[in-house]
Design a protein around this motif. Structure first.
Motif, mmCIF file in Angstrom:
data_model
loop_
_atom_site.group_PDB
_atom_site.id
_atom_site.type_symbol
_atom_site.label_atom_id
_atom_site.label_comp_id
_atom_site.label_asym_id
_atom_site.label_seq_id
_atom_site.Cartn_x
_atom_site.Cartn_y
_atom_site.Cartn_z
ATOM 1 N N GLU A 71 0.860 -1.033 0.224
ATOM 2 C CA GLU A 71 -0.017 0.143 0.068
ATOM 3 C C GLU A 71 0.861 1.333 -0.128
ATOM 4 O OE1 GLU A 71 -0.298 -2.469 1.946
ATOM 5 O OE2 GLU A 71 -2.468 -3.390 2.063
ATOM 6 N N TYR A 74 2.205 1.761 -3.482
ATOM 7 C CA TYR A 74 1.218 2.335 -4.298
ATOM 8 C C TYR A 74 1.180 3.980 -4.242
ATOM 9 C CZ TYR A 74 -0.575 -2.247 -5.533
ATOM 10 O OH TYR A 74 -0.863 -3.681 -6.134
ATOM 11 N N GLU A 75 1.180 4.451 -2.778
ATOM 12 C CA GLU A 75 1.054 5.750 -2.572
ATOM 13 C C GLU A 75 2.393 6.381 -3.034
ATOM 14 O OE1 GLU A 75 0.133 8.674 1.275
ATOM 15 O OE2 GLU A 75 0.258 6.482 1.388
ATOM 16 N N ARG A 118 -6.826 3.031 -11.087
ATOM 17 C CA ARG A 118 -7.033 1.960 -10.108
ATOM 18 C C ARG A 118 -6.249 2.096 -8.813
ATOM 19 N NH1 ARG A 118 -5.752 -4.010 -12.237
ATOM 20 N NH2 ARG A 118 -6.097 -4.321 -9.890
ATOM 21 N N THR A 119 -5.483 2.834 -8.767
ATOM 22 C CA THR A 119 -4.662 3.211 -7.689
ATOM 23 C C THR A 119 -4.824 4.133 -6.681
ATOM 24 O OG1 THR A 119 -2.608 3.753 -8.787
ATOM 25 C CG2 THR A 119 -2.671 1.401 -8.287
ATOM 26 N N MET A 120 -5.234 5.506 -7.324
ATOM 27 C CA MET A 120 -5.584 6.694 -6.830
ATOM 28 C C MET A 120 -6.828 6.539 -5.509
ATOM 29 S SD MET A 120 -5.214 9.367 -9.733
ATOM 30 C CE MET A 120 -5.409 10.676 -8.630
ATOM 31 N N THR A 121 -6.476 7.151 -4.540
ATOM 32 C CA THR A 121 -7.529 7.186 -3.608
ATOM 33 C C THR A 121 -7.397 8.519 -2.806
ATOM 34 O OG1 THR A 121 -6.327 6.391 -1.451
ATOM 35 C CG2 THR A 121 -7.104 4.839 -3.173
ATOM 36 N N THR A 122 -8.374 8.852 -2.269
ATOM 37 C CA THR A 122 -8.384 10.261 -1.454
ATOM 38 C C THR A 122 -7.433 10.126 -0.071
ATOM 39 O OG1 THR A 122 -10.221 9.492 -0.109
ATOM 40 C CG2 THR A 122 -11.124 10.780 -1.863
ATOM 41 N N ALA A 123 -7.109 8.849 0.128
ATOM 42 C CA ALA A 123 -6.104 8.843 1.272
ATOM 43 C C ALA A 123 -4.737 9.167 0.726
ATOM 44 C CB ALA A 123 -6.010 7.013 1.512
ATOM 45 N N TYR A 124 -4.662 9.185 -0.574
ATOM 46 C CA TYR A 124 -3.136 9.474 -0.959
ATOM 47 C C TYR A 124 -3.143 10.755 -1.231
ATOM 48 C CZ TYR A 124 -2.546 4.541 -1.706
ATOM 49 O OH TYR A 124 -2.448 3.317 -1.873
ATOM 50 N N GLY A 160 -12.159 13.068 -10.468
ATOM 51 C CA GLY A 160 -13.097 12.033 -10.620
ATOM 52 C C GLY A 160 -13.520 11.870 -11.819
#
Length: 252
Positions: A71, A74-75, A118-124, A160
């Motif tokens: 994880e 990915y970040e 696929r790997t982008m999230t708001t956590a990053y 988005g």
């Protein structure tokens, strides 16, 4: 997993090198650059510590000293490619132009790195390059007279929209590559089927739509530009619309 912290931690707060000892043979960025190259060539599922180690010529377990979890990798990868934005030192003063430019740059980056959606999230969203990106975007939106929270919503909606657009474009391209016939033959058959359905009388509103502006090959760039223009319009309803009608958008 070796290197996993006992307590939650942010990879950006973890020193690249802890304690004394010989200088590491590689940097964290070396590991990330190899991971990005693998993902660009073979997809995100091909990225593994074993493969990265093989390309670097080191032991797999040693990599966990640089990156403790996948994880985290990915970040780091997302942040690395986020550094590809070309941001002027100062915004132009035209928030629409700046946000339109950001949208097109985002799409180009996601095309260069198809694994990114696929790997982008708001956590990053709070990595070094992400923070620099958000700060520049917020500065560019200074002329827009809406609350700061809505400005962040606009940035998130643009991101988005780009992610969804690119993911769909990738899926269409991937499907086309797997067809046992040409894409032109596929489209001809689908157009004929659509025509027969419209002629049945069961879809009068759609028939009227296509009679007014018959279906034509999709200009993906034009559709994307229109989508972003309409999105920006929605945040400044009192300003002149930047969008133009593109007619019906069809495709299979």
């Amino acid at each position: 997993m070796a290197g996993r912290a006992a307590e939650p931690e942010v990879i950006w707060a973890r020193p690249e090198r802890a304690g004394r000892g010989p200088k590491p043979a590689y940097s964290r960025r070396d590991v990330v650059d190899v991971a990005v190259r693998i993902a660009d060539a073979d997809g995100i599922d091909a990225v593994s510590m074993r493969r990265i180690a093989a390309e670097l010529g080191c032991g797999t377990m040693s990599l966990y000293n640089y990156v403790p979890r996948k994880e985290d990798l990915y970040e780091l990868m997302v942040d690395a490619v986020s550094g590809e934005y070309e941001l002027p030192e100062e915004p132009s003063g035209d928030w629409r132009a700046d946000m339109t430019g950001i949208a097109h740059q985002s799409r180009a980056i996601m095309y260069r790195h198809p694994w990114l959606p696929r790997t982008m999230t708001t956590a990053y969203g709070f990595s070094p390059n992400a923070l620099a990106f958000l700060e520049w975007c917020m500065a560019s939106l200074s002329p827009l007279d809406i609350p700061a929270g809505l400005k962040m919503q606009l940035i998130a909606m643009i991101n988005g929209t780009v992610m969804a657009t690119v993911a769909n474009e990738h899926a269409i391209a991937e499907r086309a590559r797997g067809l046992p016939w040409s894409e032109a033959e596929e489209q001809a058959v689908r157009a004929a089927y659509l025509g027969s359905r419209l002629a049945s009388g069961r879809y009068p509103h759609l028939a009227e739509l296509f009679a007014e502006a018959p279906a034509a090959p999709i200009d993906a760039d034009a559709v994307f530009a229109l989508t972003i223009a309409r999105l920006l319009d929605s945040f400044a309803p009192g300003e002149p619309s930047a969008g133009e009608s593109a007619g019906p958008v069809t495709g299979a």
